[in-house]
Design an enzyme around this catalytic site. Structure first.
Site, PDB file in Angstrom:
ATOM      1  NE  ARG A 102     -52.956  26.766  -4.757  1.00  0.00           N
ATOM      2  CZ  ARG A 102     -51.863  27.374  -5.181  1.00  0.00           C
ATOM      3  NH1 ARG A 102     -51.917  28.178  -6.233  1.00  0.00           N
ATOM      4  NH2 ARG A 102     -50.726  27.236  -4.556  1.00  0.00           N
TER       5      ARG A 102
ATOM      6  CE1 TYR B 118     -56.508  16.775  -5.448  1.00  0.00           C
ATOM      7  CE2 TYR B 118     -55.379  18.836  -4.996  1.00  0.00           C
ATOM      8  CZ  TYR B 118     -55.591  17.499  -4.717  1.00  0.00           C
ATOM      9  OH  TYR B 118     -54.889  16.893  -3.705  1.00  0.00           O
TER      10      TYR B 118
ATOM     11  CE  LYS C 142     -55.455  28.950  -0.220  1.00  0.00           C
ATOM     12  NZ  LYS C 142     -54.377  28.043  -0.384  1.00  0.00           N
TER      13      LYS C 142
ATOM     14  CG  HIS D 221     -51.747  31.630   1.662  1.00  0.00           C
ATOM     15  ND1 HIS D 221     -50.722  31.163   0.870  1.00  0.00           N
ATOM     16  CD2 HIS D 221     -52.471  30.539   2.008  1.00  0.00           C
ATOM     17  CE1 HIS D 221     -50.822  29.851   0.753  1.00  0.00           C
ATOM     18  NE2 HIS D 221     -51.870  29.446   1.427  1.00  0.00           N
TER      19      HIS D 221
ATOM     20  CB  SER E 298     -48.889  26.441  -1.400  1.00  0.00           C
ATOM     21  OG  SER E 298     -49.841  27.440  -1.679  1.00  0.00           O
TER      22      SER E 298
ATOM     23  CB  CYS F 207     -43.921  26.870   3.165  1.00  0.00           C
ATOM     24  SG  CYS F 207     -43.219  26.783   1.509  1.00  0.00           S
TER      25      CYS F 207
ATOM     26  CG  ASP G 246     -54.731  27.659   3.411  1.00  0.00           C
ATOM     27  OD1 ASP G 246     -53.497  27.497   3.285  1.00  0.00           O
ATOM     28  OD2 ASP G 246     -55.485  27.846   2.437  1.00  0.00           O
TER      29      ASP G 246
ATOM     30  NE  ARG H 299     -52.960  20.145  -0.442  1.00  0.00           N
ATOM     31  CZ  ARG H 299     -52.503  21.316  -0.005  1.00  0.00           C
ATOM     32  NH1 ARG H 299     -53.013  21.892   1.059  1.00  0.00           N
ATOM     33  NH2 ARG H 299     -51.507  21.911  -0.632  1.00  0.00           N
TER      34      ARG H 299
ATOM     35  CG  PHE I  27     -42.229  19.107  12.352  1.00  0.00           C
ATOM     36  CD1 PHE I  27     -43.327  19.258  11.513  1.00  0.00           C
ATOM     37  CD2 PHE I  27     -41.040  18.596  11.808  1.00  0.00           C
ATOM     38  CE1 PHE I  27     -43.258  18.904  10.158  1.00  0.00           C
ATOM     39  CE2 PHE I  27     -40.976  18.239  10.468  1.00  0.00           C
ATOM     40  CZ  PHE I  27     -42.079  18.395   9.648  1.00  0.00           C
TER      41      PHE I  27
HETATM   42  P1  GTP Z   1     -50.822  24.587   2.144  1.00  0.00           P
HETATM   43  O1  GTP Z   1     -51.977  23.829   2.706  1.00  0.00           O
HETATM   44  O2  GTP Z   1     -50.440  24.136   0.773  1.00  0.00           O
HETATM   45  O3  GTP Z   1     -51.031  26.069   2.170  1.00  0.00           O
HETATM   46  O4  GTP Z   1     -49.512  24.183   3.016  1.00  0.00           O
HETATM   47  P2  GTP Z   1     -49.024  24.574   4.495  1.00  0.00           P
HETATM   48  O5  GTP Z   1     -48.311  25.863   4.470  1.00  0.00           O
HETATM   49  O6  GTP Z   1     -50.146  24.425   5.446  1.00  0.00           O
HETATM   50  O7  GTP Z   1     -47.907  23.445   4.770  1.00  0.00           O
HETATM   51  P3  GTP Z   1     -47.929  22.172   5.736  1.00  0.00           P
HETATM   52  O8  GTP Z   1     -47.963  22.541   7.187  1.00  0.00           O
HETATM   53  O9  GTP Z   1     -48.981  21.241   5.273  1.00  0.00           O
HETATM   54  O10 GTP Z   1     -46.487  21.547   5.464  1.00  0.00           O
HETATM   55  C1  GTP Z   1     -46.052  21.187   4.187  1.00  0.00           C
HETATM   56  C2  GTP Z   1     -44.882  20.258   4.272  1.00  0.00           C
HETATM   57  O11 GTP Z   1     -43.819  20.855   5.020  1.00  0.00           O
HETATM   58  C3  GTP Z   1     -45.207  18.935   4.967  1.00  0.00           C
HETATM   59  O12 GTP Z   1     -44.616  17.878   4.259  1.00  0.00           O
HETATM   60  C4  GTP Z   1     -44.600  19.085   6.330  1.00  0.00           C
HETATM   61  O13 GTP Z   1     -44.215  17.860   6.888  1.00  0.00           O
HETATM   62  C5  GTP Z   1     -43.386  20.011   6.074  1.00  0.00           C
HETATM   63  N1  GTP Z   1     -43.082  20.851   7.262  1.00  0.00           N
HETATM   64  C6  GTP Z   1     -43.957  21.593   7.992  1.00  0.00           C
HETATM   65  N2  GTP Z   1     -43.349  22.202   9.045  1.00  0.00           N
HETATM   66  C7  GTP Z   1     -42.042  21.840   8.986  1.00  0.00           C
HETATM   67  C8  GTP Z   1     -40.886  22.140   9.802  1.00  0.00           C
HETATM   68  O14 GTP Z   1     -40.951  22.869  10.797  1.00  0.00           O
HETATM   69  N3  GTP Z   1     -39.701  21.591   9.406  1.00  0.00           N
HETATM   70  C9  GTP Z   1     -39.613  20.774   8.301  1.00  0.00           C
HETATM   71  N4  GTP Z   1     -38.426  20.278   7.986  1.00  0.00           N
HETATM   72  N5  GTP Z   1     -40.671  20.462   7.518  1.00  0.00           N
HETATM   73  C10 GTP Z   1     -41.871  20.983   7.852  1.00  0.00           C
HETATM   74  C1  SPV Z   2     -52.515  26.035  -1.188  1.00  0.00           C
HETATM   75  O1  SPV Z   2     -52.077  25.647  -2.281  1.00  0.00           O
HETATM   76  O2  SPV Z   2     -52.054  27.039  -0.605  1.00  0.00           O
HETATM   77  C2  SPV Z   2     -53.588  25.270  -0.522  1.00  0.00           C
HETATM   78  C3  SPV Z   2     -54.197  24.172  -1.255  1.00  0.00           C
HETATM   79  O3  SPV Z   2     -53.966  25.594   0.594  1.00  0.00           O
HETATM   80  S1  SPV Z   2     -55.467  24.707  -2.309  1.00  0.00           S
HETATM   81  O4  SPV Z   2     -56.718  24.671  -1.549  1.00  0.00           O
HETATM   82  O5  SPV Z   2     -55.518  23.757  -3.429  1.00  0.00           O
HETATM   83  O6  SPV Z   2     -55.222  26.047  -2.757  1.00  0.00           O
HETATM   84 MN    MN Z   3     -52.660  27.235   1.423  1.00  0.00          MN
END
Ligand code: GTP
Ligand code: SPV
Ligand code: MN
Length: 604
Positions: free
Chosen positions: A68, A212, A221, A241, A263, A265, A288, A380, A506
């Site tokens: 983004r 993208y 979004k 979000h 994002s 996180c 999401d 992704r 995790f």
């Molecule tokens: P968007 O799709 O961008 O909104 O991201 P999201 O908030 O869904 O994040 P996602 O769960 O994909 O995690 C992003 C990154 O954080 C990945 O590389 C995960 O492996 C890492 N991660 C997720 N949960 C944890 C956790 O509990 N501990 C740690 N150390 N890393 C984590």
């Molecule tokens: C984010 O950035 O929070 C996402 C990926 O979930 S996107 O769909 O590119 O916004």
């Molecule tokens: Mn997101």
């Protein structure tokens, strides 16, 4: 009548953008297959090995189009004050002229696709309809997965339901102004000219130059959060979000939790959590976006308006998120991951040792000595909700699920403890409004820099963030505190002085969920701290975890001095909103400071 209006709009866009042909999408499996075949012929996607990953593909984007682009995202409300200090703004009439110039002939030599889609189950009281026009077949394929593309949407529009017009072009026509043909490329885009534009009053979206993710899949979004948040403000609901899960306790009691993290996180990971403690179950409703509205009994109800997941690949492994890995056995569109010589995928963190002879996300041969990343950090996976190994039976329930708790979190190496409960709804809104997080690769800009990302909505709120805070506070006035979800702040990412994570994260996050639910059931007391209620260590199930001397204390430490710095930084952030900042939040900040000063005094 309304359908004729829609057709009129489509023909106007065609007159402007001059595509070779127009294709109306019906959302069928046949349509998806032919779009996939076309994308393969054009070299945009490549089929993976059907024996190991049936009906799955990899797309490699232009290396300049990988995330983004917040700098190029605009909220064009009539008044600049309505966009607020955290959004880019341009006067709508000026922006309209600018966009018109870019869209003139922008689809020459291409097919213009018209995608009728629904966010939320068609016919649900929560559902919102949209029509995306795009010249990108990759967008068509992705919208098939991420939204409900359906003829039924046209019937709803015919019946008079409102819909959001969303126009997208990759900004690379195949004929130039001298009528010369231009050769197409595998990933057409126009990275110097990206615009992701929203007109909140007229509920319109125009996006140019990027193919993208959130820049181009406009149901996500752009519609569900930026336009959605404005609709929510006007109609009394919330577009957030957030992830959404059902948690079942060992006593078979069910709870629904939503969590807002910025994002990259951890939303997708928490959404598919496999608890490591016995007797607990987590089921996925969304990963999401969540829409929240008061139900008939006054309690807040929530749905996931999406139909698929678009999740961060790196870091996902059998160890960290087995459910996600299990959900990717077929029907997945990967973007910017690496591929193996056997036609499968790989990314950093999937296994300790990378397989030999990889092809990286840019299509180049890669070994671990290459000194670069094999997969882009914002690479992704995209698959339908129906793939989800931990899918909740009721995920499509048209009236949503009743919300019991809301979690706010971010990526904080310091200061923010593992879990804290808010003192009240108002204090919880303060927690949401002051989320801060180290920046990630999900958007352009430097990774790791700390920024305030209120409610994880900084890039996604379609109106003045101060008004948005007030909107959140208003639920505390309309609904009794007892009926409102309880609010918690979490941080999985606190680090020790040697730079390693203090908390295993995790699946182990189930231990935090256990404590949160013990608070809902009033089975635990917690202990007051200046920043909110924290667990007594004895209330946490830590069976089987090993902590070194001092690590647990470090995970929960609230150092008044560094928190007073935090107060200053929040104060500076709040100043950006001037007089519009709700006084309740200012009051929360003053009280927080007073509690910290008292604690500091008690310590000397
Ligand atoms: P968007 O799709 O961008 O909104 O991201 P999201 O908030 O869904 O994040 P996602 O769960 O994909 O995690 C992003 C990154 O954080 C990945 O590389 C995960 O492996 C890492 N991660 C997720 N949960 C944890 C956790 O509990 N501990 C740690 N150390 N890393 C984590
Ligand atoms: C984010 O950035 O929070 C996402 C990926 O979930 S996107 O769909 O590119 O916004
Ligand atoms: Mn997101």
């Amino acid at each position: 009548m309304p359908l004729s209006e829609l057709k009129e709009w489509v023909s106007q866009i065609a007159t402007l953008t001059k595509p070779d042909q127009i294709q109306w999408c019906d959302g069928s499996g046949n349509e998806l297959e032919s779009i996939q075949a076309l994308l393969v012929r054009q070299g945009t996607i490549e089929a993976l090995n059907p024996k190991t990953r049936p009906n799955s593909f990899i797309a490699r984007t232009d290396p300049r189009d990988v995330a983004r682009v917040e700098e190029r995202t605009f909220i064009c409300s009539e008044q600049e004050a309505d966009a607020g200090p955290t959004n880019n703004w341009m006067e709508p009439s000026v922006m309209r002229t600018l966009m018109r110039e870019r869209f003139i002939g922008s689809m020459r030599g291409r097919t213009m696709y018209v995608i009728p889609f629904s966010m939320g189950p068609v016919g649900s009281p929560f559902a919102r309809y949209g029509i995306e026009i795009t010249d990108s077949p990759y967008v068509v394929a992705s919208m098939h997965t991420m939204t409900r593309v359906s003829q039924k949407v046209l019937e709803e529009i015919q019946a008079g339901k409102p819909w959001v017009p969303a126009v997208h072009s990759v900004g690379m026509p195949l004929v130039d102004s001298q009528e010369n043909k231009i050769a197409d490329v595998a990933w057409p885009c126009n990275p110097e000219e990206v615009y992701v534009v929203h007109y909140p009053e007229t509920r319109e979206i125009w996006s140019y130059g990027s193919g993208y993710g959130g820049n181009s899949l406009l149901g996500k979004k752009a519609m569900s959060l930026r336009i959605g948040s404005v609709q929510g403000r006007d109609e009394g609901w919330l577009a957030e979000h957030m992830l959404l899960i059902r948690v079942t306790s060992p006593e078979n009691k069910r709870y629904h939790l939503a969590a807002a993290f910025p994002s990259a996180c951890g939303k997708t990971n928490l959404a598919m959590l496999r608890p490591t403690i016995p007797g607990w179950k987590v089921e996925t409703i969304g990963d999401d976006i969540v829409w929240i509205a008061p139900g008939e009994n006054g309690k807040l109800r929530a749905i996931n308006p999406e139909n698929g997941l678009f999740g961060v690949a790196p870091g996902t492994s059998e160890g960290t998120n087995k459910a996600a890995m299990d959900s990717m056995d077929q029907n997945v569109l990967f973007t910017n991951v690496a591929t193996t010589k056997d036609g499968d995928v790989w990314w950093e963190g999937m296994s300790k040792e990378p397989p030999a002879n990889l092809t990286d996300w840019q299509g180049k041969p890669w070994t671990k000595d290459s000194g670069t990343l094999a997969a882009h950090p914002n690479s992704r996976f995209c698959f339908p909700m129906s793939n989800t190994a931990t899918l909740c039976d009721d995920w499509e329930s048209p009236e949503g699920v009743e919300l019991d708790a809301i979690l706010f979190g971010g990526r904080r190496a310091t200061n923010v403890p593992l879990v804290v409960q808010s003192r009240s709804w108002q204090h919880g809104v303060f927690m949401g409004a002051t989320i801060s997080s180290e920046q990630t690769a999900a958007a352009e800009g430097p990774v790791g820099v700390l920024r305030r990302d209120p409610f994880a909505m900084l890039p996604f709120c379609g109106y003045n963030m101060a008004d948005y805070f007030a909107h959140w506070l208003s639920f505390g006035e309309k609904i009794a505190e007892d009926s409102l979800p309880k609010i918690f702040q979490v941080n999985w990412f606190r680090k020790s002085s040697d730079g390693s994570f203090l908390w295993p994260g995790f699946g182990e996050n189930s231990r935090v969920i256990d404590w949160i639910i013990s608070r809902l059931e009033e089975r635990s007391e917690g202990q007051q701290s200046p920043i909110g209620l924290m667990p007594n260590i004895s209330e946490l199930n830590l069976d089987g975890l090993n902590f070194e001397e001092g690590e647990l204390e470090a995970l929960f430490e609230v150092d008044p001095e560094s928190w007073l710095y935090e107060v200053r930084s929040i104060e500076q952030f709040f100043e950006r909103f001037g007089a519009k900042l709700p006084q309740e939040l200012r009051a929360e900040l003053i009280e927080l400071e007073a509690r910290l000063l008292q604690e500091q005094g008690a310590m000397v």
